[in-house]
Design a protein around this motif. Structure first.
Motif: not given
Length: 533
Positions: A34-42, A143-158
């Motif tokens: 689930y936490n590996v970026p992948v092209a999801v279909k259908d 992280e999710t299959p849609y995280s691309r190059f991100g770490d799945g996190r958000a920081v306090l300021r945003s």
């Protein structure tokens, strides 16, 4: 609020999601990685567990109204360990089904392919005492299959910016998603390059719980066009109409045309409210536009300070594609792309009828914005010459760098007879600025004549204007001060801002002491935000 507070839930363990959630009717991908970026279909969703925040957790703030009126929860529940754990992604109430939504989008005018919830998880489907269905979503929950190059996190300021803007916009009368609570970790750190300068630093990870009836975007359908999945598109369109557009019968042969019309017009109604308070979204890509016509995804947004029609709050928008004055036409462009996305499920006749609707949208939003400005000036209808009246005022504001919010507010605080009196203007710092324009006296005369045409007396004019012209808005400099305190675990100012922006049209003594309706500090002009969050 429905009923009294005795009926609020005080034990989170007795608070449950609808089981199964309505979105379980749609195709859900169950890739075990689930936490590996992948092209999801259908699929419309991917089944993905949250990745909880670790370390010592703090409840930064909570929206008491969202807790009570949407989630049926006593605000005191927010102080419990179970609630903090739920927002941090550690605890899932009974009936929950964590999923991440798949969508694509046009970013800055170019197709960006699969995007999706790269750091957000829908927890479940909650039906409150009013019979409303709401979907709590955690943002920054892993992280999710849609995280691309991100770490799945958000920081306090945003996360603070999203929390405050969601609630502030609601009380400003802007259709919007909501935010219930915000949690931060002392120990869970992530790397961020805030200004894209190559100087990354560690920041604390945070999670905000957002609320919406649903999270479908224009890009939810665009990805299905690009991936040639018309069977999924039809299923999703019928589902959205059935569950979120109850005024359109599910078996109506014209349902897609009516639905497109409603999506288009509610979004344009929304952008007219943005223009009225100077809100600039910053990243108005098609994946950041909800089919429900509500403001979604508060990233590098800004509320305009001094009036500048080309105002851009996002450092990434060098060309000014999403500038303040371009937002209406960009929404129309996005809606044209949405119409293209729906073509595989439309007949030739439906395509033509939607094309006819598209041809009316530019005029529709223009008229909506004209009505918005008339209300801001205390008038009840749009007449010949009104566009010039507004244009002339805005041009004077731009020439003199007068404040957008405070100019309209201060116009409401004086009698029109005082607008040409230097002594009366002295206490109104933004009007002092705009009155230095060479055309000011002429404009005041035209404004008085226009009021006479409608027989609007002073009491009525001022009452109307005070209802629609806020005294306080979440300018970036105000948020920056609260964020600076919160970085030191002092959350008092964040919580104070939620209280102030709950009543943005009423004088607040604490806000006045802090200078929130005064001339902003010189360092505040030119603040821009990046998408690094």
């Amino acid at each position: 609020m429905l009923g009294n507070e005795k009926s609020l839930i005080r034990d989170l363990k007795s608070w449950k999601f609808r089981n199964p959630p309505n979105y379980a009717e749609l195709p859900i991908n169950e890739n075990p990685e689930y936490n590996v970026p992948v092209a999801v279909k259908d699929a419309v969703f991917s089944k993905v567990p949250t990745e909880p925040l670790t370390g010592k957790l703090h409840l930064v703030c909570v929206s008491e109204d969202a807790m009570k009126d949407i989630l049926d929860l006593d605000p005191e529940v927010a102080e419990t360990e179970e609630f903090v754990d739920m927002v941090a992604g550690k605890y899932l109430p009974e009936g929950g089904l964590t999923v991440c939504h798949r969508y694509g989008g046009y970013q800055f005018g170019y197709w960006a392919d699969q995007l999706g919830d790269g750091r957000a998880h829908i927890l479940g489907d909650y039906v409150n005492r009013k019979g409303e269905s709401w979907q709590p979503q955690l943002k920054g929950s892993g992280e999710t299959p849609y995280s691309r190059f991100g770490d799945g996190r958000a920081v306090l300021r945003s996360s603070i910016r999203e929390m405050i803007a969601s609630e502030a916009c609601y009380y400003l009368g802007i259709p919007t998603t909501r935010a219930a609570a915000l949690v931060v970790s002392d120990d869970h750190k992530v790397w961020r390059d805030k200004s894209y300068s190559g100087a990354a630093r560690q920041e604390r990870a945070a999670v905000v719980m957002r609320l919406a009836p649903a999270w479908y975007r224009l890009g939810s359908f665009e990805i299905l066009l690009k991936r040639k999945e018309p069977h999924i598109m039809k299923q999703l369109a019928d589902f959205v109409i059935k569950h979120h557009f109850p005024n359109i019968p599910s078996d109506d042969p014209d349902r897609y045309v009516k639905w497109y019309s409603e999506v288009a017009h509610t979004n344009l109604d929304m952008v007219a409210t943005w223009q009225g308070v100077g809100f600039t979204h910053g990243v108005l890509n098609t994946d950041n536009v909800s089919v429900l016509g509500v403001t979604i995804d508060y990233g590098p947004y800004g509320f305009m300070q001094h009036y500048y029609e080309h105002y851009v709050p996002n450092t990434s928008d060098d060309a000014g594609r999403y500038a303040f004055n371009k937002q209406p036409e960009i929404l129309v462009w996005n809606l044209e792309k949405f119409a293209e996305a729906l073509e595989p499920i439309l007949s030739d006749d439906e395509k033509q009828r939607i094309k006819d609707i598209k041809n009316t949208l530019a005029n529709y939003v223009k008229n909506k914005i004209n009505v918005t400005y008339m209300r801001k000036l205390g008038l009840s209808e749009v007449r010949d010459g009104d566009e010039k009246l507004v244009k002339d005022l805005l041009q004077m504001m731009q020439q003199t760098m007068a404040d957008y919010t405070q100019t309209f507010r201060q116009l409401a605080e004086l009698d029109v007879s005082q607008l040409s009196d230097v002594t009366s203007l002295e206490s109104k710092w933004s009007l002092v600025k705009v009155s230095k324009a060479s055309q000011w006296e002429k404009w005041v005369q035209k404004y008085c004549e226009r009021l006479e045409q409608e027989n609007v007396n002073e009491e009525v004019r001022r009452a109307r204007m005070l209802k629609v012209n806020p005294l306080y808005i979440p300018n970036n400099w105000i948020l920056q001060e609260a964020i600076a305190d919160a970085e030191k675990n002092d959350f008092g100012k964040v919580r104070l801002l939620l209280k102030i922006f709950k009543n943005p049209y009423e004088v607040n003594e604490e806000a006045e002491k802090l200078g929130y309706s005064s001339q902003p500090p010189s360092w505040s002009y030119g603040i821009k935000l990046s998408c690094s969050s």
